[in-house]
Motif scaffolding. Structure first.
Motif, mmCIF file in Angstrom:
data_model
loop_
_atom_site.group_PDB
_atom_site.id
_atom_site.type_symbol
_atom_site.label_atom_id
_atom_site.label_comp_id
_atom_site.label_asym_id
_atom_site.label_seq_id
_atom_site.Cartn_x
_atom_site.Cartn_y
_atom_site.Cartn_z
ATOM 1 N N GLY A 1 106.035 -3.572 24.011
ATOM 2 C CA GLY A 1 105.007 -2.785 23.894
ATOM 3 C C GLY A 1 103.572 -3.485 24.319
ATOM 4 N N LYS A 2 102.738 -3.575 23.633
ATOM 5 C CA LYS A 2 101.240 -4.030 23.945
ATOM 6 C C LYS A 2 101.148 -5.496 23.344
ATOM 7 C CE LYS A 2 98.667 -2.841 19.738
ATOM 8 N NZ LYS A 2 97.546 -2.092 19.289
ATOM 9 N N ALA A 3 102.226 -5.989 23.099
ATOM 10 C CA ALA A 3 102.338 -7.527 22.835
ATOM 11 C C ALA A 3 103.154 -8.195 24.057
ATOM 12 C CB ALA A 3 103.132 -7.817 21.529
ATOM 13 N N ASP A 4 102.310 -9.551 24.198
ATOM 14 C CA ASP A 4 102.811 -10.493 25.156
ATOM 15 C C ASP A 4 102.110 -11.687 24.941
ATOM 16 O OD1 ASP A 4 103.866 -12.191 26.871
ATOM 17 O OD2 ASP A 4 103.309 -11.178 28.901
ATOM 18 N N ASN A 5 102.820 -12.514 23.851
ATOM 19 C CA ASN A 5 102.029 -13.872 23.570
ATOM 20 C C ASN A 5 102.781 -15.049 23.971
ATOM 21 O OD1 ASN A 5 104.434 -14.079 22.038
ATOM 22 N ND2 ASN A 5 103.694 -14.008 20.089
ATOM 23 N N SER A 6 103.394 -14.790 25.290
ATOM 24 C CA SER A 6 104.185 -16.038 25.815
ATOM 25 C C SER A 6 103.365 -17.107 26.111
ATOM 26 C CB SER A 6 104.655 -15.555 27.309
ATOM 27 O OG SER A 6 105.429 -14.203 27.141
ATOM 28 N N ALA A 7 102.031 -16.952 26.468
ATOM 29 C CA ALA A 7 101.012 -17.728 26.869
ATOM 30 C C ALA A 7 100.837 -18.758 25.807
ATOM 31 C CB ALA A 7 99.882 -17.568 27.658
ATOM 32 N N ILE A 8 100.895 -18.272 24.377
ATOM 33 C CA ILE A 8 100.119 -19.055 23.322
ATOM 34 C C ILE A 8 101.385 -19.742 22.520
ATOM 35 C CG2 ILE A 8 98.339 -17.442 23.002
ATOM 36 C CD1 ILE A 8 99.709 -16.802 20.290
ATOM 37 N N ILE A 9 102.732 -19.498 22.976
ATOM 38 C CA ILE A 9 103.782 -20.144 21.964
ATOM 39 C C ILE A 9 103.506 -21.741 21.978
ATOM 40 C CG2 ILE A 9 106.326 -20.402 21.719
ATOM 41 C CD1 ILE A 9 105.006 -17.549 21.077
ATOM 42 N N GLU A 10 103.654 -22.361 23.109
ATOM 43 C CA GLU A 10 103.550 -23.869 23.009
ATOM 44 C C GLU A 10 102.553 -24.356 22.225
ATOM 45 O OE1 GLU A 10 102.663 -27.702 23.738
ATOM 46 O OE2 GLU A 10 101.674 -26.083 24.804
ATOM 47 N N PRO A 11 101.145 -23.941 22.778
ATOM 48 C CA PRO A 11 100.034 -24.541 22.088
ATOM 49 C C PRO A 11 100.061 -24.183 20.613
ATOM 50 C CG PRO A 11 99.206 -22.803 23.507
ATOM 51 C CD PRO A 11 100.966 -23.108 23.703
ATOM 52 N N SER A 12 100.511 -22.976 20.264
ATOM 53 C CA SER A 12 100.322 -22.525 18.640
ATOM 54 C C SER A 12 101.585 -23.364 17.783
ATOM 55 C CB SER A 12 100.812 -21.141 18.749
ATOM 56 O OG SER A 12 99.937 -20.053 19.375
ATOM 57 N N HIS A 13 102.506 -23.802 18.462
ATOM 58 C CA HIS A 13 103.678 -24.647 17.841
ATOM 59 C C HIS A 13 103.052 -26.000 17.648
ATOM 60 C CE1 HIS A 13 107.552 -22.276 17.786
ATOM 61 N NE2 HIS A 13 106.444 -21.397 18.040
ATOM 62 N N ARG A 14 102.316 -26.416 18.593
ATOM 63 C CA ARG A 14 101.598 -27.832 18.524
ATOM 64 C C ARG A 14 100.777 -27.765 17.424
ATOM 65 N NH1 ARG A 14 97.175 -30.225 21.066
ATOM 66 N NH2 ARG A 14 97.267 -28.473 22.720
ATOM 67 N N LEU A 15 99.911 -26.695 17.209
ATOM 68 C CA LEU A 15 98.758 -26.552 16.607
ATOM 69 C C LEU A 15 99.778 -26.356 14.920
ATOM 70 C CD1 LEU A 15 96.103 -25.958 15.076
ATOM 71 C CD2 LEU A 15 96.444 -23.587 15.579
ATOM 72 N N GLY A 16 100.744 -25.947 15.058
ATOM 73 C CA GLY A 16 101.457 -25.704 13.679
ATOM 74 C C GLY A 16 101.825 -26.913 13.223
ATOM 75 N N LEU A 17 102.368 -27.976 13.888
ATOM 76 C CA LEU A 17 102.889 -29.214 13.480
ATOM 77 C C LEU A 17 101.784 -30.133 13.030
ATOM 78 C CD1 LEU A 17 105.401 -30.171 16.472
ATOM 79 C CD2 LEU A 17 105.566 -29.845 13.836
ATOM 80 N N LEU A 18 100.575 -30.008 13.750
ATOM 81 C CA LEU A 18 99.209 -30.704 13.036
ATOM 82 C C LEU A 18 98.819 -30.139 12.029
ATOM 83 C CD1 LEU A 18 97.363 -30.796 16.630
ATOM 84 C CD2 LEU A 18 98.279 -32.797 15.335
ATOM 85 N N LEU A 19 98.693 -28.989 11.691
ATOM 86 C CA LEU A 19 98.456 -28.112 10.478
ATOM 87 C C LEU A 19 99.426 -28.671 9.357
ATOM 88 C CD1 LEU A 19 96.489 -26.505 8.938
ATOM 89 C CD2 LEU A 19 97.815 -24.620 9.788
ATOM 90 N N ARG A 20 100.505 -28.656 9.407
ATOM 91 C CA ARG A 20 101.489 -29.093 8.398
ATOM 92 C C ARG A 20 101.152 -30.737 8.050
ATOM 93 N NH1 ARG A 20 107.705 -30.818 9.741
ATOM 94 N NH2 ARG A 20 106.556 -32.341 10.740
ATOM 95 N N ASP A 21 101.053 -31.479 9.031
ATOM 96 C CA ASP A 21 101.234 -32.673 8.687
ATOM 97 C C ASP A 21 99.576 -33.141 8.151
ATOM 98 O OD1 ASP A 21 103.327 -33.191 9.656
ATOM 99 O OD2 ASP A 21 102.684 -33.943 11.591
#
Length: 336
Positions: free
Chosen positions: A240-260
């Motif tokens: 539909g109107k969603a396409d978050n392909s471009a943010i997947i990798e940086p978001s996962h990197r942010l997620g690891l930093l946030l967890r730690d």
């Protein structure tokens, strides 16, 4: 009198020395016993040293950042019981057994101005006014791969401290920390809206602010037996109107930093009732599906668990939570 005016017999000098020693020993012993009575190394002192250090002044749930928060923990007891109806207040119970934060060697040292030119969007989950606007928040909105409610009321502790109050307080504290380092911080809502906004508007906020990164702050409503925090990262959604392909990798990197960083700042363990090692990946959240900038969610604890609730209602712990969030965002922005 400064001393004898004529030499005294040797026997008298020895007698005086022996007398002085006999007097000094009990006096020294009494003095040492008095010092031990005042020392913090006994059982009472050990308890005092285990108490977390007072947090620096920060915003309250209803105040502006920079307002001082009392550093003496309240004396009210931990909330118990089952919530009934609309929340009735904001407890500030002092936690017992609050985990001691651990050190983070990798955490960036605070530096005024090192985030200059960076823009961060902070999204306080839900809204204290949502309880009074069921029609508005129940409206369905398009999240790309489906439709969901515009927003929800969120959860609360058994004593009625709401998720919306918690998230607004912590994001204000994080804003103050990030602003002190030079970042421009935009809050999706700052207690200035009667309800919402809807999840699709929250997702657009990052792009609207031309932000480098966005983060949504929440408290979970899991089973009362479960505790701990977890970070939610976006799954790839192209629908539909969603396409978050471009943010997947940086978001996962942010997620690891946030967890730690969050774990290091608060001592809070990873959730034991959901996610794996404090990380979850989801495709059903409009705030992640529709975001055009790197974004993650953090569930800072389980508000239905009594131990997590004690921590989350304590302002000193909330300052630690804000510090962990700010540290993670600073690390992400300065190491890209």
């Amino acid at each position: 009198m400064t001393g004898p005016t004529s030499p005294a017999p040797r026997r008298s000098a020895l007698l005086r020395a022996a007398t002085a020693v006999a007097v000094a020993v009990p006096l020294c012993t009494a003095g040492w016993l008095g010092w031990r009575a005042l020392d913090d190394s006994g059982p009472a002192g050990a308890a005092a040293s285990a108490t977390p250090a007072a947090a620096p002044p920060a915003a309250t749930a209803s105040g502006d950042p920079g307002q001082a928060t009392p550093t003496t923990p309240p004396t009210s007891t931990a909330p118990t019981g089952t919530p009934t109806g609309t929340p009735t207040g904001t407890p500030t119970d002092s936690p017992t057994g609050t985990p001691t934060p651990t050190a983070t060697p990798e955490s960036p040292a605070p530096g005024p101005g090192d985030l200059a030119g960076r823009t961060v969007v902070l999204d306080p989950g839900h809204n204290p006014g949502n309880f009074s606007h069921p029609t508005e928040i129940n409206r369905q909105v398009d999240v790309g791969n489906g439709r969901k409610e515009c927003d929800t009321t969120g959860t609360e502790t058994d004593a009625g401290y709401t998720e919306a109050d918690y998230t607004l307080d912590v994001t204000r504290r994080a804003r103050a920390l990030l602003t002190a380092r030079g970042a421009k911080v935009v809050l999706v809502q700052d207690g200035d809206r009667p309800w919402g906004p809807c999840v699709d508007e929250r997702a657009r906020a990052g792009a609207d602010a031309h932000a480098d990164v966005a983060l949504s702050v929440h408290g979970d409503g899991g089973p009362a037996s479960g505790s701990g925090f977890h970070v939610i990262m976006p799954a790839k959604v192209v629908a539909g109107k969603a396409d978050n392909s471009a943010i997947i990798e940086p978001s996962h990197r942010l997620g690891l930093l946030l967890r730690d960083r969050f774990h290091a700042a608060t001592g809070e363990p990873y959730a034991d009732y959901i996610a794996t090692d404090g990380l979850d990946t989801r495709s059903d959240l409009g705030g992640l599906n529709l975001s055009a900038v790197p974004k993650v969610f953090i569930e800072c604890g389980n508000m239905r668990n009594s131990a997590d609730a004690r921590r989350m209602t304590d302002p000193q712990w909330r300052q630690q939570a804000a510090q962990g969030i700010a540290d993670a965002l600073a690390a992400y922005l300065t190491t890209r």
